[in-house]
Each structure stands twice: as C-alpha cells, then as structure tokens.
Design a protein around this motif. Structure first.
Motif, PDB file in Angstrom:
ATOM      1  N   ARG A 121      11.209 -15.374   3.112  1.00  0.00           N
ATOM      2  CA  ARG A 121      10.926 -16.219   4.222  1.00  0.00           C
ATOM      3  C   ARG A 121      11.166 -15.600   5.501  1.00  0.00           C
ATOM      4  NH1 ARG A 121      12.119 -21.661   5.141  1.00  0.00           N
ATOM      5  NH2 ARG A 121      13.424 -22.072   3.140  1.00  0.00           N
ATOM      6  N   PHE A 122      10.166 -15.606   6.530  1.00  0.00           N
ATOM      7  CA  PHE A 122      10.266 -15.391   7.933  1.00  0.00           C
ATOM      8  C   PHE A 122      10.401 -16.488   8.799  1.00  0.00           C
ATOM      9  CE2 PHE A 122       7.717 -11.839   6.004  1.00  0.00           C
ATOM     10  CZ  PHE A 122       8.695 -10.695   6.085  1.00  0.00           C
ATOM     11  N   GLY A 123      11.575 -16.817   9.031  1.00  0.00           N
ATOM     12  CA  GLY A 123      11.525 -18.250   9.920  1.00  0.00           C
ATOM     13  C   GLY A 123      10.952 -19.043   9.388  1.00  0.00           C
ATOM     14  N   GLY A 124       9.864 -19.871   9.710  1.00  0.00           N
ATOM     15  CA  GLY A 124       9.311 -20.894   9.207  1.00  0.00           C
ATOM     16  C   GLY A 124       8.198 -20.498   8.219  1.00  0.00           C
ATOM     17  N   LEU A 125       8.040 -19.285   8.287  1.00  0.00           N
ATOM     18  CA  LEU A 125       6.777 -18.767   7.227  1.00  0.00           C
ATOM     19  C   LEU A 125       7.482 -18.352   5.967  1.00  0.00           C
ATOM     20  CD1 LEU A 125       3.595 -17.949   7.127  1.00  0.00           C
ATOM     21  CD2 LEU A 125       4.663 -15.706   7.702  1.00  0.00           C
ATOM     22  N   VAL A 126       7.087 -18.885   4.886  1.00  0.00           N
ATOM     23  CA  VAL A 126       7.199 -18.359   3.518  1.00  0.00           C
ATOM     24  C   VAL A 126       5.985 -17.434   3.265  1.00  0.00           C
ATOM     25  CG1 VAL A 126       7.803 -18.680   1.401  1.00  0.00           C
ATOM     26  CG2 VAL A 126       8.610 -20.412   2.813  1.00  0.00           C
ATOM     27  N   ALA A 127       6.271 -15.974   3.349  1.00  0.00           N
ATOM     28  CA  ALA A 127       5.430 -15.000   3.183  1.00  0.00           C
ATOM     29  C   ALA A 127       4.996 -14.742   1.686  1.00  0.00           C
ATOM     30  CB  ALA A 127       5.638 -13.721   3.946  1.00  0.00           C
ATOM     31  N   VAL A 128       6.251 -14.843   0.647  1.00  0.00           N
ATOM     32  CA  VAL A 128       5.890 -14.696  -0.603  1.00  0.00           C
ATOM     33  C   VAL A 128       6.764 -15.835  -1.397  1.00  0.00           C
ATOM     34  CG1 VAL A 128       6.755 -13.000  -2.478  1.00  0.00           C
ATOM     35  CG2 VAL A 128       5.879 -12.046  -0.440  1.00  0.00           C
ATOM     36  N   GLY A 167      -5.517  -9.163  -2.850  1.00  0.00           N
ATOM     37  CA  GLY A 167      -5.334 -10.452  -2.097  1.00  0.00           C
ATOM     38  C   GLY A 167      -5.700 -10.085  -0.694  1.00  0.00           C
ATOM     39  N   PRO A 168      -6.302 -11.352  -0.226  1.00  0.00           N
ATOM     40  CA  PRO A 168      -6.753 -11.203   1.178  1.00  0.00           C
ATOM     41  C   PRO A 168      -5.735 -10.814   2.208  1.00  0.00           C
ATOM     42  CG  PRO A 168      -6.725 -13.539   0.604  1.00  0.00           C
ATOM     43  CD  PRO A 168      -6.569 -12.720  -0.679  1.00  0.00           C
ATOM     44  N   ASN A 169      -6.067 -10.464   3.436  1.00  0.00           N
ATOM     45  CA  ASN A 169      -4.858 -10.149   4.375  1.00  0.00           C
ATOM     46  C   ASN A 169      -4.082 -11.176   4.774  1.00  0.00           C
ATOM     47  OD1 ASN A 169      -5.800  -7.497   5.107  1.00  0.00           O
ATOM     48  ND2 ASN A 169      -7.386  -8.139   6.296  1.00  0.00           N
ATOM     49  N   GLY A 170      -2.816 -10.679   4.717  1.00  0.00           N
ATOM     50  CA  GLY A 170      -1.831 -11.990   5.132  1.00  0.00           C
ATOM     51  C   GLY A 170      -1.397 -12.668   3.804  1.00  0.00           C
ATOM     52  N   SER A 171      -1.802 -12.058   2.543  1.00  0.00           N
ATOM     53  CA  SER A 171      -1.406 -12.906   1.573  1.00  0.00           C
ATOM     54  C   SER A 171      -0.136 -12.519   0.935  1.00  0.00           C
ATOM     55  CB  SER A 171      -2.588 -12.669   0.353  1.00  0.00           C
ATOM     56  OG  SER A 171      -2.684 -11.337   0.148  1.00  0.00           O
ATOM     57  N   GLY A 172       0.430 -11.329   1.853  1.00  0.00           N
ATOM     58  CA  GLY A 172       1.944 -10.877   1.321  1.00  0.00           C
ATOM     59  C   GLY A 172       2.280  -9.826   0.336  1.00  0.00           C
ATOM     60  N   LYS A 173       1.062  -9.134   0.378  1.00  0.00           N
ATOM     61  CA  LYS A 173       1.142  -7.989  -0.613  1.00  0.00           C
ATOM     62  C   LYS A 173       2.080  -6.677   0.098  1.00  0.00           C
ATOM     63  CE  LYS A 173      -3.343  -6.939   0.154  1.00  0.00           C
ATOM     64  NZ  LYS A 173      -3.647  -7.832   0.967  1.00  0.00           N
ATOM     65  N   THR A 174       1.938  -6.745   1.205  1.00  0.00           N
ATOM     66  CA  THR A 174       2.786  -5.562   2.014  1.00  0.00           C
ATOM     67  C   THR A 174       4.100  -6.072   2.032  1.00  0.00           C
ATOM     68  OG1 THR A 174       1.036  -4.617   3.374  1.00  0.00           O
ATOM     69  CG2 THR A 174       3.410  -4.546   4.125  1.00  0.00           C
ATOM     70  N   THR A 175       4.381  -7.456   2.219  1.00  0.00           N
ATOM     71  CA  THR A 175       5.936  -7.888   2.093  1.00  0.00           C
ATOM     72  C   THR A 175       6.570  -7.767   0.716  1.00  0.00           C
ATOM     73  OG1 THR A 175       5.191  -9.522   3.542  1.00  0.00           O
ATOM     74  CG2 THR A 175       7.209  -9.803   2.368  1.00  0.00           C
ATOM     75  N   VAL A 176       5.671  -7.861  -0.374  1.00  0.00           N
ATOM     76  CA  VAL A 176       6.119  -7.808  -1.750  1.00  0.00           C
ATOM     77  C   VAL A 176       6.667  -6.054  -1.787  1.00  0.00           C
ATOM     78  CG1 VAL A 176       5.551  -7.261  -4.108  1.00  0.00           C
ATOM     79  CG2 VAL A 176       4.968  -9.351  -2.838  1.00  0.00           C
ATOM     80  N   PHE A 187       2.746   3.850   3.720  1.00  0.00           N
ATOM     81  CA  PHE A 187       2.572   2.937   4.665  1.00  0.00           C
ATOM     82  C   PHE A 187       1.456   2.521   4.919  1.00  0.00           C
ATOM     83  CE2 PHE A 187       6.890   4.908   5.020  1.00  0.00           C
ATOM     84  CZ  PHE A 187       7.710   3.916   4.947  1.00  0.00           C
ATOM     85  N   GLN A 188       1.112   1.196   5.028  1.00  0.00           N
ATOM     86  CA  GLN A 188      -0.212   0.997   5.281  1.00  0.00           C
ATOM     87  C   GLN A 188      -0.874   1.451   6.594  1.00  0.00           C
ATOM     88  OE1 GLN A 188      -0.566  -3.519   5.158  1.00  0.00           O
ATOM     89  NE2 GLN A 188      -2.503  -3.418   5.885  1.00  0.00           N
ATOM     90  N   LEU A 189      -0.109   1.513   7.744  1.00  0.00           N
ATOM     91  CA  LEU A 189      -0.197   2.352   8.839  1.00  0.00           C
ATOM     92  C   LEU A 189       0.646   3.520   8.580  1.00  0.00           C
ATOM     93  CD1 LEU A 189       0.058  -0.286  11.633  1.00  0.00           C
ATOM     94  CD2 LEU A 189      -2.088   0.391  10.839  1.00  0.00           C
TER      95      LEU A 189
HETATM   96  N1  LIG Z   1       8.323  -8.559   9.483  1.00  0.00           N
HETATM   97  C1  LIG Z   1       7.770  -9.956   9.362  1.00  0.00           C
HETATM   98  N2  LIG Z   1       8.035 -10.842  10.156  1.00  0.00           N
HETATM   99  C2  LIG Z   1       7.428 -11.983  10.420  1.00  0.00           C
HETATM  100  N3  LIG Z   1       6.328 -12.199   9.624  1.00  0.00           N
HETATM  101  C3  LIG Z   1       5.930 -10.983   9.086  1.00  0.00           C
HETATM  102  C4  LIG Z   1       6.444  -9.806   8.639  1.00  0.00           C
HETATM  103  N4  LIG Z   1       5.785  -9.081   7.768  1.00  0.00           N
HETATM  104  C5  LIG Z   1       4.926 -10.045   7.505  1.00  0.00           C
HETATM  105  N5  LIG Z   1       5.010 -11.167   8.152  1.00  0.00           N
HETATM  106  C6  LIG Z   1       3.915 -12.117   7.723  1.00  0.00           C
HETATM  107  O1  LIG Z   1       4.009 -12.536   6.353  1.00  0.00           O
HETATM  108  C7  LIG Z   1       2.498 -12.698   5.866  1.00  0.00           C
HETATM  109  C8  LIG Z   1       2.386 -11.731   4.827  1.00  0.00           C
HETATM  110  O2  LIG Z   1       1.953 -10.413   5.452  1.00  0.00           O
HETATM  111  P1  LIG Z   1       1.596  -9.258   4.497  1.00  0.00           P
HETATM  112  O3  LIG Z   1       2.879  -9.050   3.485  1.00  0.00           O
HETATM  113  O4  LIG Z   1       1.790  -7.796   5.574  1.00  0.00           O
HETATM  114  O5  LIG Z   1       0.085  -9.429   4.234  1.00  0.00           O
HETATM  115  P2  LIG Z   1      -0.821  -8.322   3.485  1.00  0.00           P
HETATM  116  O6  LIG Z   1      -0.093  -7.109   3.109  1.00  0.00           O
HETATM  117  O7  LIG Z   1      -1.159  -9.071   2.227  1.00  0.00           O
HETATM  118  O8  LIG Z   1      -1.722  -8.349   4.568  1.00  0.00           O
HETATM  119  C9  LIG Z   1       1.643 -12.592   7.296  1.00  0.00           C
HETATM  120  O9  LIG Z   1       1.408 -14.000   7.589  1.00  0.00           O
HETATM  121  C10 LIG Z   1       2.487 -11.774   8.256  1.00  0.00           C
HETATM  122  O10 LIG Z   1       2.127 -12.248   9.545  1.00  0.00           O
END
Ligand SMILES: Nc1ncnc2c1ncn2[C@@H]1O[C@H](COP(=O)(O)OP(=O)(O)O)[C@@H](O)[C@H]1O
Ligand SMILES: [Mg+2]
Lengths: 316, 242
Positions: B13-20, B37-46, B85-87
C-alpha cells in the motif's frame, strides 16, 4: 612501477617538509602548523564526503572535542593516553551520530551536522559554567610549534596513505557506488549504512586528532575558540576547491586557501566572513568538481560530463 | 517440493493506493516466468518487494525456503537475487568495468583483485560489451547501458534474476540477441522473473505467465492459454495495448 616512483617522491617531500621548520622563524612555523592542520582536516573530510557526497559541517564538532579532551585531561594523563582518549571519544560520538543520521539525505544531513556542532558547543559551555564553574581552561604542555607541526605532518602522511589505500580497496569502490546511487549499491550487495558509518567514523576520528594535537597552540581554550564554525566551512571550501574525490585534491585546496585566508583575516578582519561566503558560493557554482577535475577537463575537452544523478534515495 | 521463489499473499500500500493486493505465485528452479500486465498494474512494485527496495505491507517472500521479505536489499542480493531496473541506473562515476566489479566484490562470492577484473570482462563479453570495460558509462548508448546493467546483475552470480522490461526499446535485431541472452541464462540453470510487454519475447522465453491488473493477478498458467484469456485481452486492450 609508477606507484613506487610516487611513493619515493612522496617520502622525499615528507622528509623535506619535516626539516623545513628548522630554517623558519616562529611565524613561519605557525603558518606551517595551520596549513598542515587544514591539509589533514580537508583530506579527512574528503575521505568520507568526497565519494559519498554527504556534505558534513560537523568538522568543528570533532575538532573541538579533540581540543577539549586535551584541555581537560592533559594534567592528569600522559600525553599519548590523552590522544588515545580523544580518539575514543571522537569515535564514539561519530558512531552515535552516524547511526542516527546517515539515513538523512542531502540538505537534511548538512543542517543536522551544522546543528550538531552548535549543540556540542552549547553542551560544553553549559557544563563548564554550571558544573565546573569556569569557562576557559589552560593547557600547559611542553610543546613548541615545531613539535605540533611534526605531529600534524605525521598525521597528514598517515591520512593520505589511508585515503590512498581505501581508494584502491573494496570499501573505496563501495563508497563511490553509494555516492552515485544508494539503491543500486544496496542491490549489488553493499551494506550501505555500514560502509558510510565506517568512513564517517574514520574521518571524524582523524579530525578529532587534529583538534587534540593543535590544542596546546592556544594555551587558553574556551568553547567559542575550538568550536568556531568557520573551521567547518574553511575545511569544506578547501576540499571542494581542490576536488574532494582526488587523493591530493584537498591538500592542494588547503595550502593556497589557508595562506589566502590568513592574509585576509590579518588585513580585512571585518570583512573576513563575507569574503568567505562569496568564496564558498563561487566554488560551488564554478568549480563543483574541484580545480584538479577542471584542469583535467581542459586537457581532455571531448569528455562528456556524467549525467545528472537520478533521485538517489527513491525506490527503483 | 518447495519451489525456488515463493510469493504468498503479497500486498503493498502507498498511502491510499493499494498497488499490490494479495499476490501469490512461484518460480521453480531454472524456470523463466513472465510477469505481465498493463502499465501501473503493480509489476515493478512486486519486483521491488522481492529485491528489498520496498518493504511489503503484508505477505511473505521465500527463496529456497528462506524468508527474504523484510531483509535489507544487500542481504537479499547475497541470498542470490539480482535485478535490472526499468529505467537503467548506471553508476556514472564508475567505469563500465567498475560497475560490474561492484557486484562481483559484494555479491555472493566476493571476488576482488585480478580475478575479479577477468570475471568482469567475462560478464561484459557475455552481454556484448567485451573490451569496453574502461569506458565511461556516460558514453554508452542507452542499449549498451542496459547491457551493462545486465552484466552487473549477472556478476553477483544470482540464483534468481529479475528483469524489469529489460528488452524494451531494443530494435528487432537487438531483441533477438536479447532473447538469446536470456535463453542462455536459462540453459545455465538460472531462474528468471521476466516483466515484459513484448509478447514475442514472452512467447519465446516463458512457458508460464502471471498476468496482473490493478494490483491483482487476473490470469496464471501456460503462456499460450493465458494470452488467449478474454480477461487478459480486455485488460491490455482497455489500457491501449494490443
Ligand atoms: N514508490 C511509490 N510511491 C507511490 N506510488 C507508487 C510507487 N511505486 C509505484 N507506485 C504506484 O503503484 C502503482 C503500480 O506501479 P508499478 O508497480 O510501477 O506498475 P507497473 O510496473 O506494472 O507499470 C502505480 O499506480 C504507481 O503509480
Ligand atoms: Mg514497471
């Protein structure tokens, strides 16, 4: 081969510097003491801040701790033990401060270290006034300028040797990686906090020793003298001017700037702080990598500048 | 049998957003698994949670039965996890070879000295950067920086490699080289978790895929089956991807 030649030259220079005061008067020796002191301060500062890019203004906190330890203990303990105590106190404070602050990034670290120096000054002042009932202390050690100079010269040689060794070691590589990108460094297996802490503590201990060795010069010390924040700023300017990521950079910055500041404070005492400030801004603006890098850049004009550091503490 | 990498009920969870939200899957020894998964689906977060860049809000990650969630990234690296890293994130004040040396010196086997120099050159040659170790990373093209980052990841001799869109931005011929590189890693026995948008690469490399959308797993199974799944097609189309 190259290293051998460099070592022979450095040893010859060291021998020359060691006998130099025999041909100088007291004023000349005084200059040598001040100059060598700043060479060590700037080199020790750069040992940590150069590769990691953590700008520390805590120099005078440790310098003052060293000087005060000598002021307090010089009557009760033999001199070598006093130096050892100073090292131990400096090291302990550095470890405590490092553990609590090396997670801070950028400007927060700068402000914290500046605050730390002020805090220690106030604590010492408060203790002296309220507990021991004195403000200043006298140091009676049978040292002349030349003895202090020789000690500082030995410390300078040891510091440069240590920096040289660290640069070539795994630890040096780790610190440069940390300075570039802490996230990448950690993902490569580097214990980032430990690497930073080790170097911060080492650098602080050397700075403490400079304060301890120089203390007898003053004969009379009080917090305002040995915790003067100008010392932190001068050290930083010297290291940055010479180039904090090079072995000889800080020393090359320290020597001319020390002489310049001596001259300025003798001739324009009222404007000294202003001139110092202008210098500081000028160096940060025009020579952020230091003079040595500038000269190398002139020799190799085609070299591209490294790209801007990406956000350094953000997650991947 | 306990699998190589096991992820159970992972949440971030990032604040109010549950990314995964409640993500569970595993990667077997020597397997290349696609994470789509589409962009923003949480892959990088995993990936960030596996590598230790981020702490999970809940859930567990184990590598060969050892719990690695909540360890520091350097400890996780020494357990045998490496990533790109993605970037790209090159270390700009280090040379190309030194970038790789960092992982050799602090990775699982702590190589240092002439032996490490040779190994760095070997890794660079593997990714196609042989003989370029002395260069300044700023002089490398974007693609070469990506190659260098792969060499740096491989230098720690990982048991599990996390690739975050490592093939993105390559020309078709470079893509083929990239796919071959990953294949060679696979035949050398390395497990790979591959975050990727390029379906040809996913088809070529992954027998099995996990698809995420809005932080949740929406499909999981053999690549061909998963890619035909109506839910997966809809998620990709809905996000503007074909
Ligand atoms: N460090 C962070 N702080 C706040 N929000 C984040 C952070 N990293 C990712 N997010 C949010 O989490 C969601 C998933 O992001 P991400 O894992 O990068 O997606 P993907 O890699 O699938 O494109 C997005 O809405 C992104 O904005
Ligand atoms: Mg991503």
């Amino acid at each position: 081969m190259n290293t051998t030649v460099a070592f022979i030259l450095a040893a010859a220079a060291l021998a020359g510097l060691a006998i130099a005061p025999l041909f100088l008067n007291a004023y000349g020796i005084g200059l040598l003491v001040g100059m060598t002191g700043y060479v060590v301060l700037a080199s020790a500062w750069a040992m940590f801040s150069g590769p990691t890019r953590y700008v520390s203004l805590a120099t005078v906190a440790f310098f003052g701790i060293g000087a005060y330890t000598v002021a307090v203990l010089s009557e009760t303990l033999p001199y070598p033990l006093v130096l050892l105590c100073a090292c131990a106190i400096g090291l302990t404070v550095a470890l405590i401060v490092g553990l609590s602050t090396l997670r801070l990034a950028g400007i927060y670290f700068v402000i914290f270290t500046f605050g730390l120096a002020e805090l220690i000054r106030q604590l010492v002042t408060w203790y002296e006034v309220n507990v021991t009932g004195t403000l200043g202390r006298y140091i009676f050690l049978p040292f002349e300028g030349i003895h202090i100079y020789w000690q500082l010269l030995a410390l300078a040689a040891a510091t440069l040797l240590l920096s040289w060794w660290i640069n070539r070691s795994r630890l040096g590589l780790a610190l440069r990686a940390v300075g570039d990108d802490e996230v990448v460094a950690a993902h490569a297996g580097i214990n980032v906090s430990r690497a930073k802490l080790m170097l911060f503590a080492l650098s602080a201990t050397i700075i403490t020793l400079v304060g301890a060795i120089q203390a007898p010069r003053w004969v009379y010390v009080e917090p305002a003298i040995v915790f003067n924040p100008t010392i932190s700023f001068l050290t930083l300017i010297m290291a940055l001017l010479g180039g904090a990521t090079r072995l000889w950079g800080p020393a090359l910055g320290a020597i001319p700037l020390f002489l310049l500041f001596e001259w300025l404070s003798a001739n324009f005492p009222n404007y000294f702080s202003i001139i110092l400030g202008v210098f500081f801004i000028g160096i940060v603006f025009f020579l952020p990598q230091g003079v040595l890098a500038k000269i190398e850049g002139l020799r190799r004009p085609a070299r591209k500048a490294p790209p801007e550091n990406k956000e350094r503490s953000g997650a991947a | 049998m306990s699998s190589h990498l096991q992820i159970t009920h992972l949440r971030k969870r990032f604040g109010g957003l549950v990314a995964v939200k409640d993500v569970s899957f595993d990667v077997a020894d020597g397997e290349v698994v696609g994470l789509l998964g589409p962009n923003g689906s949480g892959k990088t977060t995993v990936l960030n949670m596996i590598s230790g860049a981020l702490l999970p809000t809940a859930g567990e990650i184990t590598l060969r039965g050892v719990r690695i969630s909540r360890l520091r990234p350097d400890r996780i690296a020494r357990h045998g996890v490496a990533r790109t890293f993605q970037l790209v994130r090159p270390l700009p004040s280090l040379t190309v070879a030194e970038n790789v040396l960092v992982s050799l010196a602090f990775g699982r086997f702590k190589h240092w000295g002439p032996d490490a120099r040779d190994l760095a050159e070997e890794k660079l040659a593997f990714v196609g950067l042989g003989g370029r170790g002395g260069e300044n990373v700023a002089n490398l093209t974007y693609i070469d920086q990506k190659r260098m980052e792969l060499a740096r990841a491989l230098a720690s001799e990982p048991a599990l490699l996390l690739l975050d869109e490592w093939l993105a931005g390559l020309t078709p011929s470079e893509l083929q080289i990239g796919i071959d590189l990953v294949r060679r890693l696979q035949s050398a026995g390395m497990s790979v978790l591959l975050v990727e948008h390029i379906m040809d690469a996913v088809r070529a490399l992954c027998a099995r895929c996990v698809v995420m959308n809005a932080g949740e797993i929406i499909a999981h199974g053999p690549t061909e089956t998963v890619l035909k799944d109506p839910g997966v097609v809809a998620a990709y189309l809905g996000d503007g991807h074909a």
